[in-house]
Design an enzyme around this catalytic site. Structure first.
Site, mmCIF file in Angstrom:
data_model
loop_
_atom_site.group_PDB
_atom_site.id
_atom_site.type_symbol
_atom_site.label_atom_id
_atom_site.label_comp_id
_atom_site.label_asym_id
_atom_site.label_seq_id
_atom_site.Cartn_x
_atom_site.Cartn_y
_atom_site.Cartn_z
ATOM 1 N N LYS A 145 -2.532 6.579 1.363
ATOM 2 C CA LYS A 145 -2.350 7.015 2.751
ATOM 3 C C LYS A 145 -1.345 8.161 2.743
ATOM 4 C CE LYS A 145 -2.671 4.666 7.159
ATOM 5 N NZ LYS A 145 -4.119 4.763 7.393
ATOM 6 N N ARG A 150 0.837 -1.200 0.000
ATOM 7 C CA ARG A 150 0.000 0.000 0.000
ATOM 8 C C ARG A 150 0.875 1.254 0.000
ATOM 9 N NH1 ARG A 150 -4.508 0.328 4.607
ATOM 10 N NH2 ARG A 150 -2.719 0.889 5.874
HETATM 11 C C1 LIG Z 1 -5.261 4.002 7.675
HETATM 12 C C2 LIG Z 1 -6.641 4.302 7.244
HETATM 13 C C3 LIG Z 1 -7.700 3.379 7.402
HETATM 14 C C4 LIG Z 1 -7.538 2.068 8.136
HETATM 15 O O1 LIG Z 1 -6.643 1.214 7.489
HETATM 16 P P1 LIG Z 1 -5.996 -0.025 8.262
HETATM 17 O O2 LIG Z 1 -5.034 -0.575 7.256
HETATM 18 O O3 LIG Z 1 -7.074 -0.979 8.578
HETATM 19 O O4 LIG Z 1 -5.342 0.522 9.480
HETATM 20 C C5 LIG Z 1 -8.941 3.723 6.906
HETATM 21 N N1 LIG Z 1 -9.173 4.918 6.308
HETATM 22 C C6 LIG Z 1 -8.190 5.831 6.148
HETATM 23 C C7 LIG Z 1 -8.503 7.116 5.486
HETATM 24 C C8 LIG Z 1 -6.892 5.555 6.600
HETATM 25 O O5 LIG Z 1 -5.933 6.462 6.451
#
Ligand SMILES: *Cc1c(COP(=O)(O)O)cnc(C)c1O
Length: 341
Positions: free
Chosen positions: A184, A82
């Site tokens: 992210k 990711r």
């Molecule tokens: C990090 C994040 C999540 C949750 O992702 P995980 O991999 O389950 O921790 C969900 N939505 C957003 C916008 C994020 O930045």
């Protein structure tokens, strides 16, 4: 290794400096080997790409102790890939996925004394991130980058029991179609701060964002994906190209189907149909699932049958099963639990 003298059960979700962090630098088209350092500060040029144009991406995962005393991390390969996707979208060099996992392992090992003991509910939160470090004034990608991994011990997400949250449908948008909602990146959080501060001021725990194009479909909150449960126990999660693909959500959908025998569905979810669901939750690394008791849409209250006292039975079972897998009380699917030794 001797553990630090920390009151694990009463830690909050805040930054506490640990002993070591990993740093690697990208220069002249290549990443160096990287190293652990005790220096928690970064000295940057005043015109660094990250400071001027927010060229930065990050990940979040956790190290914790299983029932048999092993220190493990959960599906780090998915964080590595990711982060590579996030970097590509912001024209940043990808930090190699195998090196990403190695860097996380090295950082956790160097801070073993901060990995909370089994049964405390606390974890060592791991934050890999990278940013443009060389000066940029005309709008273009930086030439040089830094990749880092920091760790910080954090307390149990639900101290004194899980209480359902009340959230609001916000008029702000989180992500545009074909924008950056699926990566992210710090930029998605910078623009969410005003929405979350005003939500808190009005007494709401979180914002439900709708799709920016039609404002009729459920997207996610600022940092967690939605899960819904239908009257006949089907798990439904919204499908959209502008939602961040949560690793917890993907894992929960697998567990629901393969461990609990539930029907699962990823599809567009209209705000209009939300009152038909009986349970609602938010999922992410930190809490696994946080229950939603009520959603307020401009004065209209959507109250779930599970109520405001506890998490509904289906999401409770789902959360418990994933936590049992993570903590080694139930056998995990191949490759989910990465032991650090
Ligand atoms: C990090 C994040 C999540 C949750 O992702 P995980 O991999 O389950 O921790 C969900 N939505 C957003 C916008 C994020 O930045």
């Amino acid at each position: 290794m001797e553990k630090k003298n920390i009151d694990w059960e009463n830690l909050d979700f805040g930054y506490r400096q640990t002993d070591k962090r990993f740093v690697a630098n990208y220069k002249d088209g290549a990443w160096d080997e990287g190293t652990l350092t005790e220096d928690a500060n970064i000295v940057l040029n005043e015109c660094a790409g990250v400071l001027q144009y927010a060229q930065t991406v990050f990940e979040g995962l956790k190290a914790y102790t299983t029932v048999d005393g092993k220190v493990v991390i959960f599906r780090p390969d998915l964080n590595a890939s990711r982060m590579a996707d996030s970097a590509r979208r912001l024209e940043m060099p990808v930090y190699p996925e195998d090196k990403f996992i190695e860097a996380v392992e090295k950082t956790v090992k160097a801070n073993f004394a901060y990995v909370p003991p089994y049964g405390t509910g606390a974890t060592l939160y791991i934050r890999p991130y990278m940013f443009g470090s060389s000066p940029v004034i005309g709008v273009k990608p930086a030439q040089e980058y830094q990749f880092r991994v920091l760790t910080t011990p954090v307390g149990p997400y639900f101290k004194g029991g899980v209480k359902p949250l009340t959230i609001r449908v916000t008029d702000f948008d989180r992500a545009a179609p074909h924008g950056t909602g699926h990566i992210k990146a710090g930029l998605n959080y910078a623009m969410s701060l005003h929405a979350i501060v005003t939500a808190h001021e009005e007494g709401y725990a979180e914002n439900m964002y709708l799709d920016a194009a039609t404002r009729t479909k459920v997207e996610e909150t600022g940092g967690a994906n939605f899960l819904f449960v239908t009257k006949d126990n089907k798990i439904v999660t919204p499908k959209s190209d502008s939602i961040l693909p949560s690793i917890t959500r993907r894992s929960l959908m697998y567990v629901a189907e393969h461990y609990l025998g539930l029907e699962v569905e990823q599809r567009e979810v209209y705000l209009d149909e939300v009152p038909n669901f009986v349970e609602c939750g938010l999922c992410g690394t930190a809490a696994v699932i946080s229950p939603i008791g009520k959603i307020v849409d401009h004065g209209r209250e959507i109250c779930f049958a599970s109520g405001m006292d506890e998490m509904g039975p289906v999401l409770s079972k789902l959360r418990e099963t994933l936590v049992d897998i993570q903590e080694g009380r139930i056998e995990a699917p191949e490759g989910w639990i990465h032991v650090i030794e």
